[in-house]
Design a protein around this motif. Structure first.
Motif, PDB file in Angstrom:
ATOM      1  N   TYR B 195      -4.746   7.868  -2.750  1.00 38.75           N
ATOM      2  CA  TYR B 195      -4.056   6.584  -2.923  1.00 38.75           C
ATOM      3  C   TYR B 195      -4.190   5.677  -1.694  1.00 38.75           C
ATOM      4  CZ  TYR B 195      -0.051   3.365  -3.141  1.00 38.75           C
ATOM      5  OH  TYR B 195       0.757   2.255  -3.093  1.00 38.75           O
ATOM      6  N   LEU B 199      -5.893   2.028  -1.625  1.00 35.54           N
ATOM      7  CA  LEU B 199      -5.235   0.790  -1.193  1.00 35.54           C
ATOM      8  C   LEU B 199      -6.120   0.005  -0.233  1.00 35.54           C
ATOM      9  CD1 LEU B 199      -1.562   1.798  -0.309  1.00 35.54           C
ATOM     10  CD2 LEU B 199      -2.321   0.420  -2.244  1.00 35.54           C
ATOM     11  N   ALA B 202      -8.914  -1.539  -2.067  1.00 36.92           N
ATOM     12  CA  ALA B 202      -8.475  -2.714  -2.832  1.00 36.92           C
ATOM     13  C   ALA B 202      -8.372  -3.925  -1.915  1.00 36.92           C
ATOM     14  CB  ALA B 202      -7.124  -2.431  -3.489  1.00 36.92           C
ATOM     15  N   ARG B 206     -10.608  -7.428  -1.991  1.00 35.08           N
ATOM     16  CA  ARG B 206     -10.010  -8.772  -2.032  1.00 35.08           C
ATOM     17  C   ARG B 206     -10.496  -9.614  -0.852  1.00 35.08           C
ATOM     18  NH1 ARG B 206      -5.253  -6.163  -3.979  1.00 35.08           N
ATOM     19  NH2 ARG B 206      -4.466  -5.941  -1.860  1.00 35.08           N
ATOM     20  N   LYS B 255      -6.208   3.870  -9.363  1.00 36.47           N
ATOM     21  CA  LYS B 255      -7.029   2.666  -9.409  1.00 36.47           C
ATOM     22  C   LYS B 255      -6.766   1.838  -8.161  1.00 36.47           C
ATOM     23  CE  LYS B 255      -8.178  -1.240 -12.364  1.00 36.47           C
ATOM     24  NZ  LYS B 255      -7.744  -2.111 -13.467  1.00 36.47           N
ATOM     25  N   SER B 302       3.021   2.143   9.866  1.00 40.07           N
ATOM     26  CA  SER B 302       4.055   2.540   8.908  1.00 40.07           C
ATOM     27  C   SER B 302       3.504   3.593   7.954  1.00 40.07           C
ATOM     28  CB  SER B 302       4.588   1.298   8.179  1.00 40.07           C
ATOM     29  OG  SER B 302       5.773   1.594   7.472  1.00 40.07           O
ATOM     30  N   LEU B 303       3.752   3.472   6.648  1.00 38.76           N
ATOM     31  CA  LEU B 303       3.453   4.567   5.728  1.00 38.76           C
ATOM     32  C   LEU B 303       1.959   4.839   5.578  1.00 38.76           C
ATOM     33  CD1 LEU B 303       5.995   3.780   2.854  1.00 38.76           C
ATOM     34  CD2 LEU B 303       6.201   5.540   4.619  1.00 38.76           C
ATOM     35  N   THR B 304       1.148   3.796   5.506  1.00 43.44           N
ATOM     36  CA  THR B 304      -0.274   3.982   5.239  1.00 43.44           C
ATOM     37  C   THR B 304      -1.066   2.916   5.992  1.00 43.44           C
ATOM     38  OG1 THR B 304      -1.868   4.351   3.448  1.00 43.44           O
ATOM     39  CG2 THR B 304      -0.328   2.545   3.148  1.00 43.44           C
TER      40      THR B 304
ATOM     41  N   TYR C  63       2.455  -6.317  -0.522  1.00 40.49           N
ATOM     42  CA  TYR C  63       1.268  -6.387   0.323  1.00 40.49           C
ATOM     43  C   TYR C  63       0.027  -5.898  -0.417  1.00 40.49           C
ATOM     44  CZ  TYR C  63      -1.886  -5.278   4.174  1.00 40.49           C
ATOM     45  OH  TYR C  63      -2.965  -5.194   4.995  1.00 40.49           O
ATOM     46  N   ASN C  64       0.202  -4.864  -1.239  1.00 41.40           N
ATOM     47  CA  ASN C  64      -0.958  -4.217  -1.841  1.00 41.40           C
ATOM     48  C   ASN C  64      -0.443  -3.299  -2.947  1.00 41.40           C
ATOM     49  OD1 ASN C  64      -3.607  -3.386  -2.214  1.00 41.40           O
ATOM     50  ND2 ASN C  64      -3.877  -2.617  -0.125  1.00 41.40           N
ATOM     51  N   TYR C  65      -1.331  -2.782  -3.759  1.00 37.06           N
ATOM     52  CA  TYR C  65      -0.880  -1.816  -4.763  1.00 37.06           C
ATOM     53  C   TYR C  65      -2.056  -1.021  -5.312  1.00 37.06           C
ATOM     54  CZ  TYR C  65      -2.827  -4.271  -8.821  1.00 37.06           C
ATOM     55  OH  TYR C  65      -3.687  -4.823  -9.740  1.00 37.06           O
ATOM     56  N   ALA C  85       3.308   0.110  -5.455  1.00 39.02           N
ATOM     57  CA  ALA C  85       3.025  -1.032  -4.587  1.00 39.02           C
ATOM     58  C   ALA C  85       3.479  -0.744  -3.166  1.00 39.02           C
ATOM     59  CB  ALA C  85       3.742  -2.268  -5.119  1.00 39.02           C
ATOM     60  N   VAL C  86       2.873  -1.450  -2.236  1.00 34.68           N
ATOM     61  CA  VAL C  86       3.314  -1.402  -0.840  1.00 34.68           C
ATOM     62  C   VAL C  86       4.045  -2.706  -0.554  1.00 34.68           C
ATOM     63  CG1 VAL C  86       2.605  -1.224   1.574  1.00 34.68           C
ATOM     64  CG2 VAL C  86       1.323  -0.007  -0.200  1.00 34.68           C
ATOM     65  N   MET C  88       6.080  -5.044   2.170  1.00 36.13           N
ATOM     66  CA  MET C  88       6.281  -5.301   3.594  1.00 36.13           C
ATOM     67  C   MET C  88       7.619  -6.025   3.758  1.00 36.13           C
ATOM     68  SD  MET C  88       3.567  -4.111   5.122  1.00 36.13           S
ATOM     69  CE  MET C  88       1.824  -4.232   5.537  1.00 36.13           C
ATOM     70  N   GLN C  96       6.420  -0.838   6.045  1.00 32.79           N
ATOM     71  CA  GLN C  96       6.056  -0.695   4.630  1.00 32.79           C
ATOM     72  C   GLN C  96       7.055   0.196   3.887  1.00 32.79           C
ATOM     73  OE1 GLN C  96       2.376   1.372   5.159  1.00 32.79           O
ATOM     74  NE2 GLN C  96       1.153  -0.482   5.447  1.00 32.79           N
ATOM     75  N   VAL C 111       0.248  -9.535  -6.069  1.00 33.06           N
ATOM     76  CA  VAL C 111       0.148  -9.335  -4.622  1.00 33.06           C
ATOM     77  C   VAL C 111       0.598 -10.608  -3.908  1.00 33.06           C
ATOM     78  CG1 VAL C 111      -1.464  -8.933  -2.714  1.00 33.06           C
ATOM     79  CG2 VAL C 111      -1.694  -7.633  -4.833  1.00 33.06           C
TER      80      VAL C 111
END
Lengths: 117, 439, 144
Positions: B195, B199, B202, B206, B255, B302-304, C63-65, C85-86, C88, C96, C111
């Protein structure tokens, strides 16, 4: 018309790990006039190669999440998926409107007498 | 009692100049075990047993008397997601087949240096053992530094993996009803292992206007290269290509990461033999010299990790790699950066500036000739996507390419002189620079 | 969506206790004011061991997902596919938090959109912060 979708790994004897359903059974299903194919995490090209190497002409080869596409493409009275995983076979099969059979339930080919036999 | 390598064994800082042991340490032997999808429960196929096979093959490959080996560096952890079920009895027929340690699961669900030494009586001269936990990328950095520092002269390096029945990652806490508070901060949402990378991918798409389908040539190339790696899982068990059509039709895991962006957990072990450049001269195989090892200790805020954090760190890592090795990107004959998950390989090579690449350009690069026969080989080992989850195919391949014994995988569009490999993740990775010559 | 229960540990107990009171708190360094999440025994920036818990506004942005189709947690597998989702935080966009984004259709995550915190009960009754979209200012969601 009955459509039978086979998982490969853990279901067919050619799978990794091997399952209990022999390719001769698939041939027998074909001879019954069923629509037959595979729905597996194997690459589609690899699924085709397996069937070709056993000289079995199948009607479809799809990825694991594509049972709804199979149902949309083929008109049948009954749709069955045979597989060995709760999360990757049984649940998506039921969600796609297929009857589901574990490999040991499929050995006797219960579709011959209908789902309630 | 074997200890984890101290932090000082890893080269984590920028601005420290060339590695003090640059070109003075060499890899001279490679040994791989057979692979299997899962352990079949037999003693001769447990993770301990396959480790013994890999170690003995590395010793044989180098042509060294086992009694002359004085060091062993390894990773005691042999999985990231296949755990021995709580309460499941330890199979006595397996433990009784080996000399055991105090841990009944040693050699089955993990591996200590003590277990190895108890079961390799031919290793009579070992007086240095150390753990480089994480993966082979860590262990070889520790071994290189240990040999350079004189802690060992002729040192085995080992990394092994086990896998059991059932789906990876779905046991342990993931099957339970409760989570500890700290783990729950990220684990409650049910994200699969890929995951975080998905992210970042993704965000990358973008930012740079790319898409998932652009990964297809990379995946196809990786599997093609992996099918030329006879020790790999796919080559030895299921010689299946992944065509662009196969890739695009695969189901999503998280995804935008699909099934073939993920690697396959397997049973496998590999070992290398490291020694001094001086000692390497009279060994059976052509020495492959270590020009540098480098490490990232960066943690996400932070988390990721965000894409910005990833790009900043891969650029920083590249500077450390090049500075310590005394090379530039232009010196790289090929790259073998990690790929399990496939979607972070481009972060590694963009950070390196491989073939002049800048951030956001790797997926376009994948649309060109990236084969082993072209001028710009990408991951000639095939990596984890091409060979199964080991995190070491790329190191083996660097050694064998430079020794000109990579067989069908041998790169032909470039002369294999200098290469870089490493991983796993962009943040926290460990990297090695390999060379045909010591300077 | 159902979530596994949570057993607070020493490090995270203030976070979970606040959640039970429908408050969102984040660890903050007394010395350098740095916010950090996940929490740690000391400040990750200055190393100070004097950290406190600071209440947040409960506002943030997406922020993202990603969309999870193959989840390792059995409890959640019935609900696949689902968004993760992330978010912020408004106070510090470096902090996050994950969210299933209740109310947002799968793979239609805006987003950049603003979100606000809500609280959900997990399997053992422990409350957990979740997030809901409050605006539609995002750039839209096809990730790749």
């Amino acid at each position: 018309m009955i459509l039978i979708s086979f998982d490969i790994d853990g279901t067919l004897t050619v799978g990794d790990p091997p399952g209990i359903l022999p390719m001769d059974m698939v041939r027998a299903v074909k001879e019954q006039g069923c629509l037959v194919g595979s729905c597996s995490d194997r690459p589609i090209s690899a699924q085709r190669a397996i069937w070709a190497s056993h000289d079995i002409e199948v009607d479809f080869t799809v990825s694991k999440h594509m049972l709804p596409d199979v149902k949309a493409e083929f008109e049948a009275d009954m749709y069955y998926h045979i597989g060995d995983r709760e999360d990757l076979d049984r649940r998506p099969a039921l969600e796609a409107g297929f009857e589901f059979l574990w490999p040991h339930e499929a050995v006797d080919m219960p579709w011959v007498d209908g789902p309630d036999a | 009692m074997t200890e984890n390598a101290p932090a000082t064994m890893y080269r984590t800082d920028e601005g420290t100049g060339p590695w003090e042991h640059r070109g003075k340490v060499a890899a001279v032997g490679v040994g791989h075990s057979p692979t299997a999808r899962r352990w079949d429960g037999r003693a001769e196929t447990c993770v301990g047993a396959i480790s013994l096979i890999a170690l003995r093959r590395a010793i044989e490959d180098a042509g060294v008397d086992p009694a002359e080996i004085d060091g062993l560096v390894m990773d005691p952890v042999t999985t990231t997601g296949a755990y021995w079920p709580k309460g499941k009895p330890v199979p006595e027929e397996v433990t009784s087949a080996f000399n055991s340690t105090d841990n009944p699961l040693d050699g089955i669900a993990g591996l200590s240096a003590e277990w190895i030494l108890k079961n390799m009586p031919e290793l009579t001269g070992i007086d240095f053992t150390m753990y480089g936990p994480g993966c082979m990328s860590n262990a070889i950095c520790v071994a290189a530094q240990a040999v350079g520092d004189g802690l060992a002269n002729t040192c085995l390096v080992l990394k092994s993996w086990h896998n059991y029945e059932g789906r990876y990652y779905q046991g342990g806490a993931n099957a339970g009803s409760d989570l500890p508070g700290t783990a729950a901060l990220h684990a409650l949402w049910g994200t699969p292992a890929c995951y975080g990378t998905a992210l970042q991918f993704a965000e990358y798409c973008r930012k740079y206007g790319k898409n998932h389908d652009m990964m297809a040539p990379f995946i196809e190339n990786s599997r093609q290269n992996g099918l030329k790696f006879p020790e790999g899982y796919w080559a030895s068990h299921r010689p299946e290509e992944i065509t662009p059509e196969d890739y695009k039709a695969a189901r999503w895991i998280a995804k935008p990461a699909n099934l073939f962006d993920n690697d396959l957990p397997i049973m496998v072990s590999a070992a290398y033999l490291y020694t001094t450049a001086e000692r390497a001269r009279d060994m059976r195989q052509k020495p492959v010299y270590i020009l540098n090892h480098a490490a990232s200790n960066t943690r996400p805020r932070s988390l990721t990790p965000t894409l910005d954090e990833v790009e900043a760190d891969t650029a920083r890592t590249a500077r450390k790699i090049y500075e310590g090795a005394g090379i530039t990107a232009a010196d790289l004959s090929f790259e073998n950066m990690y790929d399990g998950f496939a979607q972070f390989h481009q972060f590694h090579i963009e950070g390196l500036g491989y073939r002049g690449m800048k951030f956001g350009e790797a997926l376009d690069f994948y649309q060109t000739d990236i084969s082993i026969h072209g001028p710009n080989p990408i991951l000639p080992s095939g990596g984890n996507i091409g060979c199964g989850r080991s995190r070491f195919w790329m190191h083996t391949d660097c050694i064998q390419q430079i020794q000109q014994r990579a067989g069908e995988r041998q790169v032909t569009g470039v002369k294999p002189e200098v290469a870089v490999s490493g991983g796993p993740m962009p943040l926290g990775g460990r990297f090695t620079v390999w060379s045909a010559t010591p300077d | 969506m159902p979530k596994q229960g949570v057993v607070p540990d020493d490090l995270t107990r203030p976070f979970w206790e606040a959640a039970n009171e429908h408050r969102l708190v984040i660890q903050s360094c007394v010395a350098c004011k740095h916010l950090q999440h996940p929490p740690a025994p000391v400040c990750r920036v200055c190393g100070s061991d004097t950290v406190e818990w600071k209440e947040m506004s409960g506002r943030g942005t997406i922020y993202n997902y990603g969309v999870v189709h193959d989840c390792p947690i059995r409890l959640l597998q019935e609900d696949q596919p689902f968004n993760v989702a992330v978010v912020m935080l408004a106070e510090d966009p470096g902090i996050q938090m994950y969210s299933h984004l209740p109310g947002t259709p799968v793979d239609e995550v805006p987003v950049g959109a603003e979100v606000e915190v809500t609280f959900e009960a997990t399997a053992n009754g422990q409350m957990v912060p979740e997030w809901r979209v409050v605006g539609s200012s995002g750039e839209g969601g096809e990730p790749a």
